[in-house]
Design a protein around this motif. Structure first.
Motif, mmCIF file in Angstrom:
data_model
loop_
_atom_site.group_PDB
_atom_site.id
_atom_site.type_symbol
_atom_site.label_atom_id
_atom_site.label_comp_id
_atom_site.label_asym_id
_atom_site.label_seq_id
_atom_site.Cartn_x
_atom_site.Cartn_y
_atom_site.Cartn_z
ATOM 1 N N ARG A 44 -8.665 -1.190 -8.978
ATOM 2 C CA ARG A 44 -9.785 -2.128 -9.154
ATOM 3 C C ARG A 44 -11.025 -1.396 -9.659
ATOM 4 N NH1 ARG A 44 -8.727 -4.440 -3.470
ATOM 5 N NH2 ARG A 44 -7.065 -5.959 -3.799
ATOM 6 N N VAL A 45 -11.243 -0.192 -9.155
ATOM 7 C CA VAL A 45 -12.415 0.588 -9.578
ATOM 8 C C VAL A 45 -12.244 1.081 -11.009
ATOM 9 C CG1 VAL A 45 -13.720 2.713 -9.152
ATOM 10 C CG2 VAL A 45 -13.004 1.279 -7.230
ATOM 11 N N ILE A 46 -11.019 1.492 -11.361
ATOM 12 C CA ILE A 46 -10.724 2.033 -12.688
ATOM 13 C C ILE A 46 -9.660 1.137 -13.318
ATOM 14 C CG2 ILE A 46 -10.147 4.150 -13.960
ATOM 15 C CD1 ILE A 46 -10.590 5.675 -11.311
ATOM 16 N N PRO A 47 -10.046 0.010 -13.877
ATOM 17 C CA PRO A 47 -9.056 -0.975 -14.355
ATOM 18 C C PRO A 47 -8.114 -0.439 -15.415
ATOM 19 C CG PRO A 47 -11.261 -1.934 -14.267
ATOM 20 C CD PRO A 47 -11.423 -0.474 -14.047
ATOM 21 N N GLY A 48 -8.572 0.508 -16.213
ATOM 22 C CA GLY A 48 -7.719 1.045 -17.268
ATOM 23 C C GLY A 48 -6.752 2.109 -16.805
ATOM 24 N N ALA A 49 -6.793 2.456 -15.531
ATOM 25 C CA ALA A 49 -5.900 3.491 -15.015
ATOM 26 C C ALA A 49 -4.468 2.995 -14.937
ATOM 27 C CB ALA A 49 -6.365 3.958 -13.641
ATOM 28 N N ARG A 50 -3.540 3.898 -15.142
ATOM 29 C CA ARG A 50 -2.120 3.609 -14.913
ATOM 30 C C ARG A 50 -1.829 3.880 -13.443
ATOM 31 N NH1 ARG A 50 3.007 7.122 -16.239
ATOM 32 N NH2 ARG A 50 1.482 8.780 -15.969
ATOM 33 N N LEU A 51 -1.352 2.886 -12.704
ATOM 34 C CA LEU A 51 -1.044 3.040 -11.284
ATOM 35 C C LEU A 51 0.461 3.192 -11.122
ATOM 36 C CD1 LEU A 51 -2.002 3.055 -8.344
ATOM 37 C CD2 LEU A 51 -1.829 0.549 -8.350
ATOM 38 N N VAL A 52 0.874 4.292 -10.492
ATOM 39 C CA VAL A 52 2.293 4.642 -10.369
ATOM 40 C C VAL A 52 2.652 4.782 -8.898
ATOM 41 C CG1 VAL A 52 4.075 6.333 -10.966
ATOM 42 C CG2 VAL A 52 2.207 5.862 -12.573
ATOM 43 N N ARG A 53 3.761 4.191 -8.510
ATOM 44 C CA ARG A 53 4.286 4.393 -7.161
ATOM 45 C C ARG A 53 5.266 5.563 -7.189
ATOM 46 N NH1 ARG A 53 7.915 -0.035 -3.977
ATOM 47 N NH2 ARG A 53 5.941 -0.840 -3.201
ATOM 48 N N LEU A 54 5.082 6.483 -6.250
ATOM 49 C CA LEU A 54 5.980 7.633 -6.116
ATOM 50 C C LEU A 54 6.936 7.326 -4.963
ATOM 51 C CD1 LEU A 54 3.320 10.484 -6.444
ATOM 52 C CD2 LEU A 54 4.795 9.553 -8.250
ATOM 53 N N ARG A 55 8.096 6.818 -5.317
ATOM 54 C CA ARG A 55 9.054 6.375 -4.293
ATOM 55 C C ARG A 55 9.592 7.565 -3.495
ATOM 56 N NH1 ARG A 55 10.488 1.121 -4.736
ATOM 57 N NH2 ARG A 55 9.944 0.046 -6.676
#
Length: 281
Positions: free
Chosen positions: A242-253
């Motif tokens: 939300r703070v950095i909308p252009g960021a790629r958010l990745v889940r590290l399973r």
């Protein structure tokens, strides 16, 4: 092999000389690796060997951690000062504006380097700065307990515990999802690093109430979070997005708070892609 770099940093009382321990390997675009509070540059060892195939990898011990001495008098452990120190280190190392990847405290520092124009790209693994007040108090209390345990445990006991998977889980289960995979000698070394870190207390105090609230438009940013992080909860990654909308958010399973040992190949891929590998391929 660990080396050192020394350089001057401005302070209210005049220039101060700072020395950081670092390791360099590989060739290619420079990639700076930053560890978390109480840890040391060897936290990146499982990943840095992979990344060195096509990067010049520079892992550093943050001031007052690992083999880096405490900051000299006149310099604080606040975010602005430590970021300036890292900028000075990059200049002294001749890497200019590198790609930066950091974990926990190192992730927050990587984001701040990006905000100040000191990074080509940022990959932040479970970065600090996106906690609620309650989550901050919880994380700080856990870190204090870990520090107290590392300080009180005699070295022979640490070595004995590190010989078994159960013992390694007792020592490092808070930060690793798969502590049994960590080498016994590495667990001993990082327990000693936590015990002997002169910058621990001041760094933890500097984090109280600190949040990262700025977007980083135009800068490639990846935020990755282990889905088994027991220190900074995965929901904080949603706040970061939300703070950095252009960021790629990745889940590290299957990864914990310090994911580099839990799944080195996955973390290396995320860092490589975040620092431009995907575009080049």
């Amino acid at each position: 092999m660990t080396d050192t770099v020394s350089f001057e940093v401005a302070s209210a009382g005049g220039p101060r000389t700072v020395t950081l321990a670092c390791e360099r390997r590989g060739a290619g675009e420079p990639l700076l690796l930053l560890h978390g509070i109480g840890h040391h540059l060897q936290a990146w060892e499982p990943v840095s060997r992979i990344l060195a195939a096509d990067r010049e990898v520079i892992a550093v011990d943050l001031p007052g951690f690992g083999s880096s001495p405490a900051l000299p008098e006149g310099l604080e452990y606040d975010l602005a000062t430590v970021t300036a120190v890292l900028g000075g280190a990059c200049e002294a190392l001749g890497v200019g504006r590198p790609h930066v990847a950091g974990n926990s405290l190192g992730g927050l520092l990587a984001l701040e380097m990006g905000r100040r124009g000191l990074a080509r790209s940022v990959t932040a693994l479970s970065p600090g700065g996106f906690w609620s007040p309650g989550e901050w108090r919880y994380a700080a209390s856990v870190l204090r307990v870990m520090r107290e345990g590392a300080t009180r445990l005699p070295l022979p006991v640490v070595r004995q515990l590190a010989r078994s998977a159960a013992g390694r889980a007792a020592l490092t289960g808070t930060i690793y999802a798969r502590p049994g995979r960590r080498a016994p000698e590495a667990v001993v070394a990082e327990t000693l690093a936590l015990k002997h870190a002169p910058g621990f207390g001041a760094t933890l105090r500097a984090g109280a109430g600190l949040t990262f609230g700025d977007d980083l438009p135009g800068l490639p940013v990846t935020v990755a979070w282990g889905d088994r992080d027991r220190l900074l909860f995965p929901r904080q990654g949603v706040r970061a997005k939300r703070v950095i909308p252009g960021a790629r958010l990745v889940r590290l399973r299957g990864c914990g708070h310090v994911p580099m040992n839990d799944d080195p190949a996955l973390v290396a891929r995320v860092v490589r892609d975040g620092s431009g590998g995907a575009a080049r391929r």
